[in-house]
Design a protein around this motif. Structure first.
Motif, PDB file in Angstrom:
ATOM      1  N   LYS A   1     -25.870  60.011  99.407  1.00 48.39           N
ATOM      2  CA  LYS A   1     -26.610  60.917 100.284  1.00 48.39           C
ATOM      3  C   LYS A   1     -27.918  60.309 100.794  1.00 48.39           C
ATOM      4  O   LYS A   1     -28.668  60.965 101.523  1.00 48.39           O
ATOM      5  N   GLY A   2     -28.221  59.088 100.402  1.00 47.78           N
ATOM      6  CA  GLY A   2     -29.420  58.423 100.909  1.00 47.78           C
ATOM      7  C   GLY A   2     -30.577  58.401  99.950  1.00 47.78           C
ATOM      8  O   GLY A   2     -31.643  57.845 100.263  1.00 47.78           O
TER       9      GLY A   2
ATOM     10  N   MET B   1     -30.042  71.194  99.426  1.00 49.58           N
ATOM     11  CA  MET B   1     -30.864  69.983  99.336  1.00 49.58           C
ATOM     12  C   MET B   1     -30.061  68.706  99.395  1.00 49.58           C
ATOM     13  O   MET B   1     -30.358  67.804 100.182  1.00 49.58           O
ATOM     14  N   VAL B   2     -29.067  68.591  98.533  1.00 51.38           N
ATOM     15  CA  VAL B   2     -28.326  67.336  98.418  1.00 51.38           C
ATOM     16  C   VAL B   2     -27.246  67.330  99.489  1.00 51.38           C
ATOM     17  O   VAL B   2     -26.059  67.549  99.242  1.00 51.38           O
ATOM     18  N   THR B   3     -27.692  67.104 100.706  1.00 51.74           N
ATOM     19  CA  THR B   3     -26.820  67.150 101.879  1.00 51.74           C
ATOM     20  C   THR B   3     -27.027  65.893 102.708  1.00 51.74           C
ATOM     21  O   THR B   3     -27.885  65.053 102.400  1.00 51.74           O
ATOM     22  N   ASN B   4     -26.275  65.799 103.789  1.00 56.94           N
ATOM     23  CA  ASN B   4     -26.383  64.631 104.663  1.00 56.94           C
ATOM     24  C   ASN B   4     -27.750  64.504 105.316  1.00 56.94           C
ATOM     25  O   ASN B   4     -28.100  63.430 105.807  1.00 56.94           O
ATOM     26  N   GLN B   5     -28.530  65.598 105.331  1.00 57.75           N
ATOM     27  CA  GLN B   5     -29.844  65.476 105.958  1.00 57.75           C
ATOM     28  C   GLN B   5     -30.713  64.444 105.245  1.00 57.75           C
ATOM     29  O   GLN B   5     -31.559  63.809 105.875  1.00 57.75           O
ATOM     30  N   LEU B   6     -30.487  64.230 103.949  1.00 57.78           N
ATOM     31  CA  LEU B   6     -31.226  63.184 103.240  1.00 57.78           C
ATOM     32  C   LEU B   6     -30.833  61.806 103.756  1.00 57.78           C
ATOM     33  O   LEU B   6     -31.679  60.933 103.938  1.00 57.78           O
ATOM     34  N   ARG B   7     -29.534  61.616 103.985  1.00 61.23           N
ATOM     35  CA  ARG B   7     -29.083  60.326 104.528  1.00 61.23           C
ATOM     36  C   ARG B   7     -29.626  60.113 105.935  1.00 61.23           C
ATOM     37  O   ARG B   7     -30.028  59.003 106.295  1.00 61.23           O
ATOM     38  N   TYR B   8     -29.685  61.183 106.724  1.00 57.03           N
ATOM     39  CA  TYR B   8     -30.209  61.063 108.078  1.00 57.03           C
ATOM     40  C   TYR B   8     -31.703  60.741 108.055  1.00 57.03           C
ATOM     41  O   TYR B   8     -32.193  59.953 108.871  1.00 57.03           O
ATOM     42  N   PHE B   9     -32.404  61.343 107.110  1.00 59.13           N
ATOM     43  CA  PHE B   9     -33.841  61.056 106.962  1.00 59.13           C
ATOM     44  C   PHE B   9     -34.038  59.601 106.541  1.00 59.13           C
ATOM     45  O   PHE B   9     -34.875  58.879 107.097  1.00 59.13           O
TER      46      PHE B   9
ATOM     47  N   TRP C   1     -31.081  66.519 112.604  1.00 56.55           N
ATOM     48  CA  TRP C   1     -30.025  67.248 111.897  1.00 56.55           C
ATOM     49  C   TRP C   1     -28.667  66.546 111.967  1.00 56.55           C
ATOM     50  O   TRP C   1     -27.759  66.867 111.201  1.00 56.55           O
ATOM     51  N   SER C   2     -28.518  65.604 112.876  1.00 56.42           N
ATOM     52  CA  SER C   2     -27.239  64.894 112.966  1.00 56.42           C
ATOM     53  C   SER C   2     -27.378  63.404 112.671  1.00 56.42           C
ATOM     54  O   SER C   2     -26.375  62.698 112.579  1.00 56.42           O
TER      55      SER C   2
END
Length: 572
Positions: free
Chosen positions: A170-171, A443-451, A521-522
């Motif tokens: 997840k980043g 929290m533990v979503t793809n948004q962490l990887r995108y960040f 977000w993407s």
């Protein structure tokens, strides 16, 4: 005098000695082959010595001196372990390639023994080394100069390899973890629970294998609290330091400090080698302890300085330090921020920060998300303005918020906290409390990887001339950090969206710039007229650009959303 001990699968052994016997080093067990740069070299020792407590350096002092090809000498203590093979070990990680040498000394009450000189070869590896403060003083980098921006959260569970694998995917590149005191009622003071120590050994190995980092919280407030905050915040009864002092005297007790010095030496000896140890998190929420609550906040700060200085003097790898006061609006800890390597301000918004208190979004003219990101921006900016060192938010989140943890608004609040702290100058993402079933869906979503994908495009540690910029976003807010190399920032409008909004930055050098807009977000850079980069120009030291309007396209969603990040580079 110690008794005869036998370990059937041991790298080393002990035997009884007469009181007058000098210590001896029978053999040093060294792993075969070359050692990779920044990788662990572990030496096992077979010794004869007189001691009662193998953990006590006053009874048995093992010290290794490693000499680098450059001539630099590293002094690293050895330590005793009952984990794995058991016995005495020395751990080291080299920072230069080439031929190294070492000697080891063993000192007990009868004298000192010194080993013959050993050697090993260090070859290049894929690793970049431990984390340090960069030359610009605001950001972090590896020992070889590779920039590093931390993306992570608190993780206080066991060493589940599958979970760590998920976090990495997840980043996430760091976790923060509290530990229970290594000295227990079972071990007594001056001896360290080997199951707890082995747990940290294994965690660091898992993190090293994944190129992730650990912020290790040494003193969690509850273990120093006998009366403060009540309930689960009180755990002094589990702490054997009450054998030598009251909870309120922990920070000032000379006897307690003598035990602490040996504890910190042991921690450095056992875990200091690790390239995955990023922070000695000395104390979490110091005001939640009796030593502080009894009225001696200055004594608590003096103790914090003493612990920080001990690590600075004795940790050869110079791992970073931090410590915190709790997250209420009034809990600013200027003395602490001045002491540690990293200024760490906790934030719990429901503890006095501006927040919607009506229970109805429509009853307050300010959107709950707006309150939230301005709270985070304000605290990071205050750290930036007052302390020339990396600024971080080492604990925040949980349910001390407007939105409940399972709500979509909670995810947006967390999302905004990531982006606004980065754009305001934080050196790591907020340490959200904490990995759990209540929070993970949000929290533990793809948004962490995108960040993480965005932060990896910015060489934070290489930036010079850093300064916050004045940024305007009519109807919303914008935050930007300028430097000699580039500008990065984030714009948001919680009441509507960012479609068609114009962002204006002031104090910009006149010239032509490349602009890249990032869909937070993407996790993608926006293409405008088929191009990811737009050429824009500044005049009169002002730079403006307009966010595009995205519409449904080919029956698929296309929408800019409520926020957008950007990177702007000056063209040569």
């Amino acid at each position: 005098m110690k008794y005869l001990k036998f370990y059937p699968i041991l790298l080393l052994f002990f035997q009884s000695l007469s009181v007058l016997s000098q210590p001896t080093i029978n053999r040093i067990f060294q792993q075969p082959g070359a050692t990779g740069l920044y990788e662990k070299l572990e030496l096992g020792l077979s010794i004869n010595a007189e001691f009662t407590n193998p953990f006590d350096p006053d009874e048995l002092d093992i010290m290794a001196a490693f000499t680098a090809p450059s001539g630099k000498v590293w002094k690293v203590p050895g330590f005793y372990t009952q984990s794995r093979w058991g016995g005495f070990l020395v751990r080291f990680s080299p920072d230069e390639t080439g031929e190294w040498s070492y000697t080891i000394s063993v000192t007990d009450r009868n004298g000192t023994a010194s080993s013959e000189t050993g050697t090993f070869t260090v070859v290049p590896s894929e690793y970049h080394g431990p984390i340090r403060v960069a030359q610009n003083k605001r950001y972090l980098e590896h020992a070889d100069g590779t920039p590093w921006f931390g993306v992570g959260l608190w993780y206080n569970r066991g060493n589940d390899a599958e979970v760590l694998e998920e976090l990495q995917a997840k980043g996430i590149n760091f976790i923060s973890r509290l530990i229970t005191p290594l000295e227990t009622w079972g071990t007594g003071l001056g001896r360290y629970d080997q199951m707890l120590c082995q747990d940290i050994d294994e965690l660091l190995e898992e993190l090293e294998n994944r190129d992730m980092q650990l912020s290790l919280n040494i003193w969690f407030h509850s273990f120093l609290s006998e009366t403060v905050w009540g309930g689960g915040n009180i755990a002094w009864y589990t702490n054997p330091y009450q054998l030598v002092c009251d909870a309120k005297d922990f920070y000032s007790s000379k006897e307690a400090w003598e035990y602490q010095e040996k504890l910190y030496r042991y921690m450095i000896a056992r875990w200091g080698y690790s390239r995955s140890l990023v922070i000695w998190f000395i104390v979490d929420e110091v005001n939640g302890t009796d030593g502080w609550a009894s009225g001696d906040s200055l004594g608590a700060a003096n103790w914090a300085r003493k612990v920080h200085e001990y690590f600075k003097e004795h940790d050869p790898w110079n791992h970073l330090t931090t410590g915190t006061r709790s997250g209420g609006i009034e809990e600013w800890w200027g003395r602490g921020y001045e002491i540690f390597d990293m200024a760490g301000r906790e934030i719990y918004e429901a503890q006095g920060f501006p927040i919607n208190t009506t229970g109805q979004v429509g009853k307050d003219p300010t959107h709950p998300l707006t309150y939230s990101y301005l709270n985070y921006h304000g605290q990071v900016k205050r750290l930036w303005d007052n302390f020339e060192k990396p600024a971080i938010i080492p604990e925040t989140g949980w349910d001390h918020t407007f939105y409940e943890m399972s709500m979509p608004g909670y995810q947006s609040q967390y999302h905004n906290a990531l982006w606004v702290t980065m754009a305001s100058g934080s050196a790591m993402s907020p340490f959200w409390w904490s990995y759990s079933d209540q929070l993970n869906d949000n929290m533990v979503t793809n948004q962490l990887r995108y960040f993480r994908r965005f932060t990896e495009q910015i060489p934070f540690s290489k930036l010079t001339g850093l300064a916050p910029l004045q940024a305007e976003n009519p109807g919303g807010h914008a935050f930007a950090m300028g430097s000699d190399q580039l500008i990065f920032g984030w714009a948001v409008n919680a009441d509507t969206d960012m479609s068609g909004k114009t962002i204006t930055l002031h104090g910009i050098k006149n010239g032509r710039y490349r602009l890249k807009l990032y869909h937070t977000w993407s996790g993608r850079y926006l293409k405008i007229d088929g191009q990811e980069e737009l050429i824009i120009s500044s005049s009169r030291n002002i730079l403006s650009f307009t966010i595009p309007v995205l519409k449904i396209e080919g029956g698929h969603a296309r929408y800019i959303g409520q926020d957008v990040a950007f990177i702007i580079e000056l063209m040569e």
